[in-house]
Design an enzyme around this catalytic site. Sequence first.
Site, PDB file in Angstrom:
ATOM      1  N   TYR A  24      75.316   9.328   1.912  1.00 40.61           N
ATOM      2  CA  TYR A  24      74.136   9.744   2.131  1.00 40.61           C
ATOM      3  C   TYR A  24      73.599  10.665   3.464  1.00 40.61           C
ATOM      4  CZ  TYR A  24      69.813   7.892   0.964  1.00 40.61           C
ATOM      5  OH  TYR A  24      67.678   8.287   1.352  1.00 40.61           O
ATOM      6  N   SER A  26      73.517  14.505   4.447  1.00 40.24           N
ATOM      7  CA  SER A  26      72.626  15.829   4.249  1.00 40.24           C
ATOM      8  C   SER A  26      72.115  16.114   2.928  1.00 40.24           C
ATOM      9  CB  SER A  26      73.106  16.871   5.363  1.00 40.24           C
ATOM     10  OG  SER A  26      72.578  18.024   4.337  1.00 40.24           O
ATOM     11  N   HIS A 107      81.544  21.096  -2.736  1.00 41.14           N
ATOM     12  CA  HIS A 107      82.350  21.935  -2.722  1.00 41.14           C
ATOM     13  C   HIS A 107      83.685  21.979  -3.305  1.00 41.14           C
ATOM     14  CE1 HIS A 107      84.082  24.456   0.059  1.00 41.14           C
ATOM     15  NE2 HIS A 107      84.125  23.987   0.631  1.00 41.14           N
ATOM     16  N   GLY A 133      70.566  19.680   2.709  1.00 45.56           N
ATOM     17  CA  GLY A 133      70.217  18.584   2.095  1.00 45.56           C
ATOM     18  C   GLY A 133      67.854  18.840   2.562  1.00 45.56           C
ATOM     19  N   ASP A 190      83.539  30.270   0.203  1.00 42.62           N
ATOM     20  CA  ASP A 190      82.206  29.449   0.814  1.00 42.62           C
ATOM     21  C   ASP A 190      83.341  29.529   2.617  1.00 42.62           C
ATOM     22  OD1 ASP A 190      80.139  27.944   1.249  1.00 42.62           O
ATOM     23  OD2 ASP A 190      82.004  26.562   1.928  1.00 42.62           O
ATOM     24  N   GLU A 194      81.703  30.966   6.165  1.00 41.24           N
ATOM     25  CA  GLU A 194      81.662  30.355   7.401  1.00 41.24           C
ATOM     26  C   GLU A 194      82.567  30.710   8.785  1.00 41.24           C
ATOM     27  OE1 GLU A 194      81.476  25.831   5.048  1.00 41.24           O
ATOM     28  OE2 GLU A 194      83.124  26.594   5.662  1.00 41.24           O
ATOM     29  N   GLU A 230      67.167  36.661  19.689  1.00 39.71           N
ATOM     30  CA  GLU A 230      65.908  37.664  18.354  1.00 39.71           C
ATOM     31  C   GLU A 230      67.215  37.656  17.379  1.00 39.71           C
ATOM     32  OE1 GLU A 230      64.811  41.272  21.115  1.00 39.71           O
ATOM     33  OE2 GLU A 230      63.950  39.600  22.355  1.00 39.71           O
ATOM     34  N   SER A 251      61.882  48.408  14.532  1.00 46.38           N
ATOM     35  CA  SER A 251      61.535  49.947  15.800  1.00 46.38           C
ATOM     36  C   SER A 251      62.634  51.538  14.922  1.00 46.38           C
ATOM     37  CB  SER A 251      61.278  50.573  16.641  1.00 46.38           C
ATOM     38  OG  SER A 251      62.681  49.642  17.606  1.00 46.38           O
TER      39      SER A 251
END
Length: 338
Positions: A24, A26, A107, A133, A190, A194, A230, A251
């Site tokens: 129980y 995410s 997964h 989640g 996956d 990562e 940023e 820009s």
Amino acid sequence: MKVYYDKDADLSLIKGKQITIVGYGSQGHAHAQNLKDSGCKVTVGLRKSGASWKKAEAAGLDVREVAEAVSNADIVMILLPDENIPGVYYNDVEPNIKQGATLAFAHGFNVHYNQVVPRDDLDVIMVAPKGPGHTVRSEYLKGGGVPSLIAVHQDRSGKAKDIALSYAAANGGTKGGVIETNFREETETDLFGEQAVLCGGAVELVKMGFETLTEAGYAPEMAYFECLHELKLIVDLMYEGGIANMNYSISNNAEYGEYVTGPEVINEQSREAMRAALKRIQTGEYAKMFIQEGRTNYPSMTARRRLNAAHPIEQVGGQLRDMMPWIKKNKLVDQSKN
């Protein structure tokens, strides 16, 4: 590539079955509540001593010890950290799951690397939302859904794909679109993403940029703004509309600098390092490293976590974020609570 939507899924397939969500966290809280709100019969399997038990009960869910929750289930979705799944599977799930039931994951790590070898009588599927989640839950509540992946590892019933689509629909996935993959492809891509880009690559790029500026005598605050703060602004533009959209929005000076310097910093040597990382993933070498690290209680990871926490970018970042209350107001993770 075919994308499946609501019209391609039969929600009644899953509504007639008893579903157990193991975990129980995410993803677990989102799946359990979404499926319940879709009219499914849902039980959550947890340790009674765990902190999540009361949270699941407060959400109006039927909560039981894992072994009991599994014994009545037609579909068992395991939503635990990768390193915890084998122990729970062999201790609580395999001895209790019904003959011919469906075993599901979000997964493919443990199945792909044979840490979990499911019983031969079971359907084995994957339903993997491509989002955290809290987003899976919030999009469902808005009437939408997060795009999801499905995969079939074992199809003993002949209906495993249909069940995966039905589960994805109940979780909101067919609102956003569902793509079929396989356990190998999902796992290896996956892990690569990562390691090479999202976590490993991005973190090292940010730290190295910060260090380059501060070592040259620039203020740490300036280095933080330019190399970490940023970054979100740029990633949001790419997330929203792709790389061309980002370049349209910045820009000319920034865009020209991207073309001149980007390939010098991320170059063919970087590509070879990425290929080497992918090879470790494909051969199972990385999986062995991670599993062995866990068996020795994560000494290397713990040490590196401490080093990262002590990096100057963390100290200056904390001070600057205190000047921006809107960040705290909209935090995705509150370490004091989760």
